[in-house]
Design a protein around this motif. Structure first.
Motif, PDB file in Angstrom:
ATOM      1  N   ALA A 215      -8.135 -26.237  -6.271  1.00 53.64           N
ATOM      2  CA  ALA A 215      -7.926 -26.739  -5.119  1.00 53.64           C
ATOM      3  C   ALA A 215      -7.516 -28.348  -5.198  1.00 53.64           C
ATOM      4  O   ALA A 215      -7.283 -29.105  -4.282  1.00 53.64           O
ATOM      5  CB  ALA A 215      -9.307 -26.830  -4.101  1.00 53.64           C
ATOM      6  N   GLY A 216      -7.481 -28.731  -6.349  1.00 51.93           N
ATOM      7  CA  GLY A 216      -7.043 -30.098  -6.708  1.00 51.93           C
ATOM      8  C   GLY A 216      -8.163 -31.210  -6.480  1.00 51.93           C
ATOM      9  O   GLY A 216      -8.141 -32.367  -6.150  1.00 51.93           O
ATOM     10  N   LEU A 217      -9.354 -30.635  -6.394  1.00 53.92           N
ATOM     11  CA  LEU A 217     -10.643 -31.423  -6.312  1.00 53.92           C
ATOM     12  C   LEU A 217     -11.403 -31.789  -7.789  1.00 53.92           C
ATOM     13  O   LEU A 217     -11.204 -31.335  -8.645  1.00 53.92           O
ATOM     14  CB  LEU A 217     -11.757 -30.772  -5.508  1.00 53.92           C
ATOM     15  N   ASP A 218     -12.228 -32.728  -7.786  1.00 50.35           N
ATOM     16  CA  ASP A 218     -12.770 -33.184  -8.873  1.00 50.35           C
ATOM     17  C   ASP A 218     -14.396 -32.928  -8.684  1.00 50.35           C
ATOM     18  O   ASP A 218     -15.156 -33.690  -8.142  1.00 50.35           O
ATOM     19  CB  ASP A 218     -12.590 -34.843  -9.186  1.00 50.35           C
ATOM     20  N   PRO A 219     -14.884 -32.139  -9.427  1.00 53.58           N
ATOM     21  CA  PRO A 219     -16.454 -31.859  -9.435  1.00 53.58           C
ATOM     22  C   PRO A 219     -17.141 -33.173  -9.680  1.00 53.58           C
ATOM     23  O   PRO A 219     -18.450 -33.320  -9.321  1.00 53.58           O
ATOM     24  CB  PRO A 219     -16.544 -30.692 -10.417  1.00 53.58           C
ATOM     25  N   ALA A 220     -16.722 -34.232 -10.259  1.00 55.56           N
ATOM     26  CA  ALA A 220     -17.627 -35.277 -10.724  1.00 55.56           C
ATOM     27  C   ALA A 220     -17.747 -36.146  -9.262  1.00 55.56           C
ATOM     28  O   ALA A 220     -18.637 -36.866  -9.289  1.00 55.56           O
ATOM     29  CB  ALA A 220     -16.869 -36.070 -11.800  1.00 55.56           C
ATOM     30  N   SER A 221     -16.698 -36.173  -8.619  1.00 53.95           N
ATOM     31  CA  SER A 221     -16.702 -37.176  -7.274  1.00 53.95           C
ATOM     32  C   SER A 221     -16.700 -36.324  -6.013  1.00 53.95           C
ATOM     33  O   SER A 221     -17.028 -37.324  -4.988  1.00 53.95           O
ATOM     34  CB  SER A 221     -15.518 -38.068  -7.323  1.00 53.95           C
ATOM     35  N   ASP A 222     -16.183 -35.180  -5.907  1.00 58.73           N
ATOM     36  CA  ASP A 222     -16.167 -34.428  -4.708  1.00 58.73           C
ATOM     37  C   ASP A 222     -17.405 -33.678  -4.505  1.00 58.73           C
ATOM     38  O   ASP A 222     -18.197 -33.354  -5.352  1.00 58.73           O
ATOM     39  CB  ASP A 222     -15.093 -33.707  -4.467  1.00 58.73           C
ATOM     40  N   GLU A 223     -17.685 -33.324  -3.260  1.00 55.31           N
ATOM     41  CA  GLU A 223     -19.172 -32.468  -2.866  1.00 55.31           C
ATOM     42  C   GLU A 223     -19.019 -30.860  -2.994  1.00 55.31           C
ATOM     43  O   GLU A 223     -17.986 -30.315  -2.628  1.00 55.31           O
ATOM     44  CB  GLU A 223     -19.444 -32.954  -1.301  1.00 55.31           C
ATOM     45  N   ILE A 224     -20.032 -30.488  -3.600  1.00 54.75           N
ATOM     46  CA  ILE A 224     -20.323 -28.989  -3.723  1.00 54.75           C
ATOM     47  C   ILE A 224     -21.482 -28.709  -2.849  1.00 54.75           C
ATOM     48  O   ILE A 224     -22.741 -29.387  -2.928  1.00 54.75           O
ATOM     49  CB  ILE A 224     -20.385 -28.678  -4.953  1.00 54.75           C
ATOM     50  N   LEU A 225     -21.387 -27.863  -1.782  1.00 53.87           N
ATOM     51  CA  LEU A 225     -22.624 -27.441  -0.719  1.00 53.87           C
ATOM     52  C   LEU A 225     -22.618 -26.040  -0.862  1.00 53.87           C
ATOM     53  O   LEU A 225     -21.754 -25.445  -0.891  1.00 53.87           O
ATOM     54  CB  LEU A 225     -22.156 -28.095   0.685  1.00 53.87           C
ATOM     55  N   LEU A 226     -24.146 -25.687  -1.161  1.00 51.58           N
ATOM     56  CA  LEU A 226     -24.475 -24.544  -0.988  1.00 51.58           C
ATOM     57  C   LEU A 226     -25.250 -23.701   0.190  1.00 51.58           C
ATOM     58  O   LEU A 226     -26.007 -24.465   0.672  1.00 51.58           O
ATOM     59  CB  LEU A 226     -25.306 -24.253  -2.262  1.00 51.58           C
ATOM     60  N   CYS A 227     -25.218 -22.663   0.577  1.00 47.38           N
ATOM     61  CA  CYS A 227     -25.958 -22.032   1.617  1.00 47.38           C
ATOM     62  C   CYS A 227     -25.899 -20.481   1.236  1.00 47.38           C
ATOM     63  O   CYS A 227     -25.400 -19.911   0.036  1.00 47.38           O
ATOM     64  CB  CYS A 227     -25.147 -22.164   2.914  1.00 47.38           C
ATOM     65  N   GLY A 228     -26.551 -19.777   1.777  1.00 49.29           N
ATOM     66  CA  GLY A 228     -27.068 -18.368   1.604  1.00 49.29           C
ATOM     67  C   GLY A 228     -28.246 -18.135   0.947  1.00 49.29           C
ATOM     68  O   GLY A 228     -29.181 -18.684   1.296  1.00 49.29           O
ATOM     69  N   ASP A 229     -28.429 -16.827   0.290  1.00 47.97           N
ATOM     70  CA  ASP A 229     -29.571 -16.490  -0.341  1.00 47.97           C
ATOM     71  C   ASP A 229     -30.256 -17.746  -1.011  1.00 47.97           C
ATOM     72  O   ASP A 229     -29.701 -18.334  -2.282  1.00 47.97           O
ATOM     73  CB  ASP A 229     -29.196 -15.525  -1.105  1.00 47.97           C
ATOM     74  N   ASN A 230     -31.509 -17.787  -0.677  1.00 46.15           N
ATOM     75  CA  ASN A 230     -32.354 -18.797  -1.382  1.00 46.15           C
ATOM     76  C   ASN A 230     -32.598 -19.013  -2.748  1.00 46.15           C
ATOM     77  O   ASN A 230     -32.457 -19.815  -3.294  1.00 46.15           O
ATOM     78  CB  ASN A 230     -33.701 -19.085  -0.547  1.00 46.15           C
ATOM     79  N   ALA A 231     -32.981 -17.703  -3.244  1.00 46.64           N
ATOM     80  CA  ALA A 231     -33.538 -17.716  -4.745  1.00 46.64           C
ATOM     81  C   ALA A 231     -32.288 -17.865  -5.284  1.00 46.64           C
ATOM     82  O   ALA A 231     -32.143 -18.734  -6.488  1.00 46.64           O
ATOM     83  CB  ALA A 231     -34.079 -16.499  -4.930  1.00 46.64           C
TER      84      ALA A 231
END
Length: 277
Positions: A215-231
């Motif tokens: 997607a042309g994003l940088d994991p070092a500076s862009d955001e990763i947000l998680l949801c779904g199964d807690n474990a």
């Protein structure tokens, strides 16, 4: 046929909304009152593995739960599938049909369905077996059918309007083990939406990082947000933080709490449907 399942009774289903998630192994059910806060029913109905076919298993599950056949105000059915593509909303119906054929998401005995995604210039093009679609149409009153990815894209698209960083949202399902990944650019534009099977947290991390770069994003500076199964989320988060600068959980929508805390136990895509209307 199995004996009827004992599910909660409701006095006036016409003021309730039924939300169903159709998965390979069963139905996930959420019923929400449209007039009373803190009134939500969350449950699951597993399919009989001996039924031998999705349609037969679905029919048996529905008829074993008469609660589902109540005269609800509205019925929405999410279909859990990775057989979809994201296409420009500007395409004609003929072009969308050609795209479905070209991408091989529509097989024999299946038809393409299109979900509009408000807030983006895209539609989700997905497929469903015709016999399953006919059963849903004759069993429920005017059910709205959606691909499972669609409410995720709609909701995350609205959240992405805040801030100026790229965002990679990941929804994790434990059974069956898959990740839904939706990425947005710095300008808030939708860059991709995919669903990938996984067998371990390392698989999820690989796909998230690969999709970020696609997607042309940088994991070092862009955001990763998680949801779904807690474990699964708690296992994945520290692993991702080795390679990414910002990894956080998605904040549970406060509006969903009006239905009661049991909403936390509902499949995340289901509770998003009313919030995105």
């Amino acid at each position: 046929m199995k004996h009827a399942l004992k599910l909660p009774e409701i006095e006036n289903p016409r003021v309730w909304r039924l939300l169903l998630l159709l998965e390979e192994g069963g139905l996930r059910v959420v019923a929400v009152s449209t007039v009373d806060d803190s009134s939500v029913i969350v449950c699951g109905i597993p399919f009989d593995p001996s039924a031998g076919d999705m349609l037969a298993a679905l029919e048996e599950a529905v008829y074993a739960a008469p609660f589902l056949l109540s005269d609800f105000e509205k019925v929405d059915v999410l279909v859990s599938t990775s057989e979809y593509i994201v296409a420009p909303a500007s395409l004609t119906a003929e072009a969308l049909e050609a795209a479905a054929v070209y991408s091989a998401i529509v097989g024999e005995g299946e038809s393409a369905h299109t979900d509009a995604v408000d807030g983006t210039d895209a539609v989700v093009l997905w497929s469903l077996r015709d016999d399953v679609a006919r059963f849903l149409a004759r069993t429920f009153r005017n059910p709205a059918l959606h691909c499972r990815i669609s409410p995720l894209v709609r909701y995350f698209s609205r959240k992405t309007q805040l801030g100026n960083t790229g965002k990679i949202y990941t929804h994790i399902t434990a059974e069956p083990p898959v990740v839904d990944i939706v990425a947005f650019g710095h300008d808030g534009a939708l860059r991709l939406a995919v669903t990938k099977p996984v067998t371990a947290a390392a698989d999820s991390a690989y796909w998230i990082l690969a999709c970020a770069r696609e997607a042309g994003l940088d994991p070092a500076s862009d955001e990763i947000l998680l949801c779904g199964d807690n474990a699964a989320r708690h296992e994945l988060m520290p692993l991702l933080r080795r390679y990414a600068g910002y990894v956080m959980p998605v904040i549970f929508p406060s509006a969903a709490f009006r239905s009661g805390r049991d909403a936390l136990n509902a499949p995340f895509p289901l509770i998003l449907i009313p919030l995105c209307e």
